[in-house]
Design a protein around this motif. Structure first.
Motif, PDB file in Angstrom:
ATOM      1  N   ASP A   1       0.184  -0.416 -15.787  1.00  0.00           N
ATOM      2  CA  ASP A   1       0.455  -1.699 -15.152  1.00  0.00           C
ATOM      3  C   ASP A   1       1.953  -1.886 -14.917  1.00  0.00           C
ATOM      4  O   ASP A   1       2.364  -2.449 -13.904  1.00  0.00           O
ATOM      5  N   ALA A   2       2.763  -1.381 -15.850  1.00  0.00           N
ATOM      6  CA  ALA A   2       4.224  -1.509 -15.709  1.00  0.00           C
ATOM      7  C   ALA A   2       4.723  -0.734 -14.491  1.00  0.00           C
ATOM      8  O   ALA A   2       5.570  -1.228 -13.734  1.00  0.00           O
TER       9      ALA A   2
ATOM     10  N   SER B   1       0.826  -1.214   0.000  1.00  0.00           N
ATOM     11  CA  SER B   1       0.000   0.000   0.000  1.00  0.00           C
ATOM     12  C   SER B   1       0.855   1.257   0.000  1.00  0.00           C
ATOM     13  O   SER B   1       0.582   2.209  -0.735  1.00  0.00           O
ATOM     14  N   ALA B   2       1.904   1.274   0.804  1.00  0.00           N
ATOM     15  CA  ALA B   2       2.793   2.436   0.870  1.00  0.00           C
ATOM     16  C   ALA B   2       3.504   2.666  -0.468  1.00  0.00           C
ATOM     17  O   ALA B   2       3.608   3.800  -0.943  1.00  0.00           O
ATOM     18  N   ALA B   3       3.974   1.591  -1.073  1.00  0.00           N
ATOM     19  CA  ALA B   3       4.701   1.711  -2.347  1.00  0.00           C
ATOM     20  C   ALA B   3       3.801   2.237  -3.459  1.00  0.00           C
ATOM     21  O   ALA B   3       4.188   3.124  -4.219  1.00  0.00           O
ATOM     22  N   VAL B   4       2.596   1.707  -3.546  1.00  0.00           N
ATOM     23  CA  VAL B   4       1.683   2.116  -4.616  1.00  0.00           C
ATOM     24  C   VAL B   4       1.085   3.491  -4.320  1.00  0.00           C
ATOM     25  O   VAL B   4       0.918   4.313  -5.225  1.00  0.00           O
TER      26      VAL B   4
ATOM     27  N   ILE C   1       2.869   0.216 -11.831  1.00  0.00           N
ATOM     28  CA  ILE C   1       2.325  -0.441 -10.635  1.00  0.00           C
ATOM     29  C   ILE C   1       3.165  -1.675 -10.322  1.00  0.00           C
ATOM     30  O   ILE C   1       3.548  -1.914  -9.176  1.00  0.00           O
ATOM     31  N   GLY C   2       3.489  -2.452 -11.351  1.00  0.00           N
ATOM     32  CA  GLY C   2       4.303  -3.651 -11.174  1.00  0.00           C
ATOM     33  C   GLY C   2       5.681  -3.336 -10.635  1.00  0.00           C
ATOM     34  O   GLY C   2       6.204  -4.060  -9.778  1.00  0.00           O
ATOM     35  N   ALA C   3       6.268  -2.236 -11.116  1.00  0.00           N
ATOM     36  CA  ALA C   3       7.595  -1.838 -10.631  1.00  0.00           C
ATOM     37  C   ALA C   3       7.535  -1.444  -9.159  1.00  0.00           C
ATOM     38  O   ALA C   3       8.414  -1.816  -8.372  1.00  0.00           O
ATOM     39  N   ALA C   4       6.505  -0.698  -8.766  1.00  0.00           N
ATOM     40  CA  ALA C   4       6.371  -0.283  -7.360  1.00  0.00           C
ATOM     41  C   ALA C   4       6.182  -1.501  -6.464  1.00  0.00           C
ATOM     42  O   ALA C   4       6.806  -1.612  -5.397  1.00  0.00           O
ATOM     43  N   ILE C   5       5.348  -2.436  -6.899  1.00  0.00           N
ATOM     44  CA  ILE C   5       5.114  -3.653  -6.118  1.00  0.00           C
ATOM     45  C   ILE C   5       6.383  -4.498  -6.076  1.00  0.00           C
ATOM     46  O   ILE C   5       6.751  -5.047  -5.037  1.00  0.00           O
ATOM     47  N   GLY C   6       7.095  -4.577  -7.190  1.00  0.00           N
ATOM     48  CA  GLY C   6       8.353  -5.320  -7.247  1.00  0.00           C
ATOM     49  C   GLY C   6       9.407  -4.725  -6.339  1.00  0.00           C
ATOM     50  O   GLY C   6      10.140  -5.455  -5.654  1.00  0.00           O
ATOM     51  N   ASN C   7       9.488  -3.394  -6.304  1.00  0.00           N
ATOM     52  CA  ASN C   7      10.454  -2.725  -5.427  1.00  0.00           C
ATOM     53  C   ASN C   7      10.140  -2.966  -3.954  1.00  0.00           C
ATOM     54  O   ASN C   7      11.034  -2.910  -3.108  1.00  0.00           O
ATOM     55  N   ALA C   8       8.868  -3.245  -3.651  1.00  0.00           N
ATOM     56  CA  ALA C   8       8.472  -3.556  -2.270  1.00  0.00           C
ATOM     57  C   ALA C   8       8.758  -5.021  -1.929  1.00  0.00           C
ATOM     58  O   ALA C   8       8.626  -5.423  -0.778  1.00  0.00           O
ATOM     59  N   GLY C   9       9.137  -5.827  -2.941  1.00  0.00           N
ATOM     60  CA  GLY C   9       9.499  -7.213  -2.685  1.00  0.00           C
ATOM     61  C   GLY C   9       8.450  -8.242  -3.051  1.00  0.00           C
ATOM     62  O   GLY C   9       8.527  -9.393  -2.625  1.00  0.00           O
ATOM     63  N   TYR C  10       7.474  -7.845  -3.860  1.00  0.00           N
ATOM     64  CA  TYR C  10       6.379  -8.745  -4.221  1.00  0.00           C
ATOM     65  C   TYR C  10       6.276  -8.815  -5.745  1.00  0.00           C
ATOM     66  O   TYR C  10       6.953  -8.081  -6.447  1.00  0.00           O
ATOM     67  N   THR C  11       5.398  -9.683  -6.250  1.00  0.00           N
ATOM     68  CA  THR C  11       5.277  -9.869  -7.686  1.00  0.00           C
ATOM     69  C   THR C  11       3.861  -9.586  -8.155  1.00  0.00           C
ATOM     70  O   THR C  11       2.900 -10.182  -7.646  1.00  0.00           O
ATOM     71  N   LEU C  12       3.748  -8.683  -9.121  1.00  0.00           N
ATOM     72  CA  LEU C  12       2.457  -8.403  -9.745  1.00  0.00           C
ATOM     73  C   LEU C  12       2.197  -9.488 -10.787  1.00  0.00           C
ATOM     74  O   LEU C  12       2.988  -9.661 -11.712  1.00  0.00           O
ATOM     75  N   SER C  13       1.103 -10.222 -10.627  1.00  0.00           N
ATOM     76  CA  SER C  13       0.751 -11.287 -11.563  1.00  0.00           C
ATOM     77  C   SER C  13      -0.064 -10.754 -12.737  1.00  0.00           C
ATOM     78  O   SER C  13      -0.068 -11.352 -13.801  1.00  0.00           O
ATOM     79  N   GLY C  14      -0.763  -9.651 -12.513  1.00  0.00           N
ATOM     80  CA  GLY C  14      -1.587  -9.060 -13.566  1.00  0.00           C
ATOM     81  C   GLY C  14      -2.857  -8.495 -12.973  1.00  0.00           C
ATOM     82  O   GLY C  14      -3.040  -8.460 -11.764  1.00  0.00           O
ATOM     83  N   ARG C  15      -3.714  -8.065 -13.872  1.00  0.00           N
ATOM     84  CA  ARG C  15      -5.016  -7.569 -13.419  1.00  0.00           C
ATOM     85  C   ARG C  15      -5.903  -8.746 -13.072  1.00  0.00           C
ATOM     86  O   ARG C  15      -5.864  -9.781 -13.734  1.00  0.00           O
ATOM     87  N   ALA C  16      -6.702  -8.564 -12.028  1.00  0.00           N
ATOM     88  CA  ALA C  16      -7.645  -9.614 -11.620  1.00  0.00           C
ATOM     89  C   ALA C  16      -8.815  -9.619 -12.592  1.00  0.00           C
ATOM     90  O   ALA C  16      -9.136  -8.592 -13.194  1.00  0.00           O
TER      91      ALA C  16
END
Length: 96
Positions: free
Chosen positions: A73-74, A42-45, A76-91
């Motif tokens: 999406d790219a 949440s903080a990263a995004v 958002i994915g980068a922010a989530i990745g920098n936080a240590g998690y993996t964006l799988s895609g849109r639900a």
């Protein structure tokens, strides 16, 4: 990389938020296992330009983002990745 122990334990600091009017996009994220994970994502995004609200839910693996414009999406994915998690895609869209 998860913030939790191998058992997935960490205190849950998650809270519900009221979403502002805007574009709502739901993403699937892997690696989220607890409230601390939710807060990190949440903080990263939330730090991204145009993001009005974020709700991460470790139980479902979903991150809901409300933004003023269609999100990248790219980015958002980068922010989530920098936080240590993996964006799988849109639900998938859910019928109401």
């Amino acid at each position: 990389m998860s913030c939790c122990s191998s058992e997935g334990h960490h205190s849950d600091g998650g809270t519900d938020i009221a979403f502002a009017a805007g574009i709502t996009t739901v993403y699937t994220v892997t690696g989220m296992t607890c409230g601390h994970c939710e807060q990190s994502i949440s903080a990263a995004v939330s730090a991204m330009d145009g993001v009005q609200a974020v709700k991460a839910d470790a139980a479902t693996g979903l991150v809901t983002v409300v933004s003023t414009a269609e999100p990248s999406d790219a980015l958002i994915g980068a922010a989530i990745g920098n936080a240590g998690y993996t964006l799988s895609g849109r639900a998938s869209a859910h019928a109401h």
